[in-house]
Design a protein around this motif. Structure first.
Motif, mmCIF file in Angstrom:
data_model
loop_
_atom_site.group_PDB
_atom_site.id
_atom_site.type_symbol
_atom_site.label_atom_id
_atom_site.label_comp_id
_atom_site.label_asym_id
_atom_site.label_seq_id
_atom_site.Cartn_x
_atom_site.Cartn_y
_atom_site.Cartn_z
ATOM 1 N N LEU A 26 0.829 -1.199 0.000
ATOM 2 C CA LEU A 26 0.000 0.000 0.000
ATOM 3 C C LEU A 26 0.871 1.258 0.000
ATOM 4 O O LEU A 26 0.584 2.221 -0.706
ATOM 5 C CB LEU A 26 -0.936 -0.010 1.219
ATOM 6 C CG LEU A 26 -1.884 1.175 1.359
ATOM 7 C CD1 LEU A 26 -2.815 1.281 0.154
ATOM 8 C CD2 LEU A 26 -2.675 1.051 2.659
ATOM 9 N N ALA A 27 1.954 1.231 0.771
ATOM 10 C CA ALA A 27 2.876 2.378 0.817
ATOM 11 C C ALA A 27 3.462 2.650 -0.568
ATOM 12 O O ALA A 27 3.619 3.815 -0.965
ATOM 13 C CB ALA A 27 3.984 2.116 1.835
ATOM 14 N N ARG A 28 3.786 1.603 -1.303
ATOM 15 C CA ARG A 28 4.326 1.784 -2.665
ATOM 16 C C ARG A 28 3.305 2.450 -3.575
ATOM 17 O O ARG A 28 3.660 3.278 -4.412
ATOM 18 C CB ARG A 28 4.774 0.435 -3.225
ATOM 19 C CG ARG A 28 6.049 -0.064 -2.596
ATOM 20 C CD ARG A 28 6.516 -1.366 -3.217
ATOM 21 N NE ARG A 28 7.786 -1.748 -2.631
ATOM 22 C CZ ARG A 28 8.072 -2.962 -2.209
ATOM 23 N NH1 ARG A 28 7.177 -3.935 -2.310
ATOM 24 N NH2 ARG A 28 9.249 -3.227 -1.689
ATOM 25 N N GLY A 34 2.620 10.084 -5.328
ATOM 26 C CA GLY A 34 3.235 11.342 -4.935
ATOM 27 C C GLY A 34 3.347 11.601 -3.447
ATOM 28 O O GLY A 34 3.760 12.685 -3.038
ATOM 29 N N PHE A 35 3.008 10.643 -2.624
ATOM 30 C CA PHE A 35 3.112 10.826 -1.180
ATOM 31 C C PHE A 35 4.496 10.402 -0.695
ATOM 32 O O PHE A 35 5.070 9.439 -1.202
ATOM 33 C CB PHE A 35 2.072 9.962 -0.443
ATOM 34 C CG PHE A 35 0.664 10.440 -0.609
ATOM 35 C CD1 PHE A 35 0.117 11.349 0.274
ATOM 36 C CD2 PHE A 35 -0.118 9.974 -1.661
ATOM 37 C CE1 PHE A 35 -1.189 11.788 0.125
ATOM 38 C CE2 PHE A 35 -1.417 10.403 -1.823
ATOM 39 C CZ PHE A 35 -1.958 11.316 -0.934
ATOM 40 N N SER A 36 5.012 11.097 0.302
ATOM 41 C CA SER A 36 6.202 10.588 0.986
ATOM 42 C C SER A 36 5.692 9.714 2.128
ATOM 43 O O SER A 36 4.623 9.951 2.682
ATOM 44 C CB SER A 36 7.093 11.719 1.492
ATOM 45 O OG SER A 36 6.465 12.455 2.497
ATOM 46 N N TYR A 52 14.017 -0.816 1.418
ATOM 47 C CA TYR A 52 12.907 0.084 1.090
ATOM 48 C C TYR A 52 13.436 1.521 1.005
ATOM 49 O O TYR A 52 13.128 2.358 1.851
ATOM 50 C CB TYR A 52 11.813 -0.027 2.158
ATOM 51 C CG TYR A 52 11.425 -1.455 2.437
ATOM 52 C CD1 TYR A 52 10.523 -2.122 1.613
ATOM 53 C CD2 TYR A 52 11.987 -2.154 3.512
ATOM 54 C CE1 TYR A 52 10.190 -3.453 1.859
ATOM 55 C CE2 TYR A 52 11.648 -3.474 3.759
ATOM 56 C CZ TYR A 52 10.757 -4.118 2.930
ATOM 57 O OH TYR A 52 10.424 -5.420 3.161
ATOM 58 N N PRO A 53 14.218 1.829 -0.027
ATOM 59 C CA PRO A 53 14.886 3.141 -0.086
ATOM 60 C C PRO A 53 13.947 4.337 -0.256
ATOM 61 O O PRO A 53 14.343 5.463 0.038
ATOM 62 C CB PRO A 53 15.820 3.000 -1.296
ATOM 63 C CG PRO A 53 15.193 1.937 -2.140
ATOM 64 C CD PRO A 53 14.523 0.996 -1.181
#
Length: 172
Positions: A26-28, A34-36, A52-53
């Motif tokens: 989900l984070a990807r 466009g979210f950090s 996870y760079p």
């Protein structure tokens, strides 16, 4: 890059692969949009951030009155029943999580919301309310698990759970 600073999501997974991996997926997706991403992870079973760079990791440590070592990392912790284990996770990481979330939200970047694992329960709900950000809950279980968790209060109220004595179950 400036646009990403205005759109940041803080994530707090349960420290198990079956919970962490879906949250990272989900984070990807969020990162691609466009979210950090900042992931607050526990000192118990923490991932290697170098894999996870694109994400920022903040590690919090188990809070235990009078104990120097995280009791969850001890070898005898593996024999603990799941309900006790989850209770210790919630209790031991509640204050460190709240402090870390305050620091993240109080920093220079604006956070849109917190995405937390459903198992953290009210711990993350209360912390998000305290700092004034929205909270979304991610459940990594299937519908069967959801139904079982939903039935748990009824089963407990009827005294079917927790199971008492040496009751044996047989499969038919």
């Amino acid at each position: 890059m400036e646009e990403r600073k205005e759109k940041r999501i803080i994530m707090f997974p349960l420290p198990f692969p079956g919970h962490f991996n879906p949250l990272v997926q989900l984070a990807r997706i969020f990162h691609h949009r466009g979210f950090s991403i900042t992931i607050i992870n526990t000192s118990f079973n923490f991932p290697d951030p170098t894999h996870y760079p694109n994400f920022t990791f903040r590690t919090i440590h188990h809070h235990n009155e009078g104990e120097e070592e995280d009791p969850l990392s001890k070898p005898d912790g593996s024999g603990m029943d799941l309900v006790t284990f989850i209770r210790q996770l919630r209790e031991g990481y509640a204050d460190p999580f709240r402090e870390s979330l305050k620091a993240e939200v109080g920093g220079g970047e604006r956070a849109c919301c917190l995405v937390s694992d459903v198992v953290w329960g009210r711990t993350t709900e209360v912390a998000a309310e305290e700092v004034g950000i929205r909270r979304m809950v991610l459940t990594t279980s299937g519908v069967t698990s959801f139904c079982a968790f939903a039935a748990y209060p009824l089963l407990r109220d009827k005294h079917y759970l927790p199971i008492q004595g040496n009751t044996k179950f047989t499969l038919l």
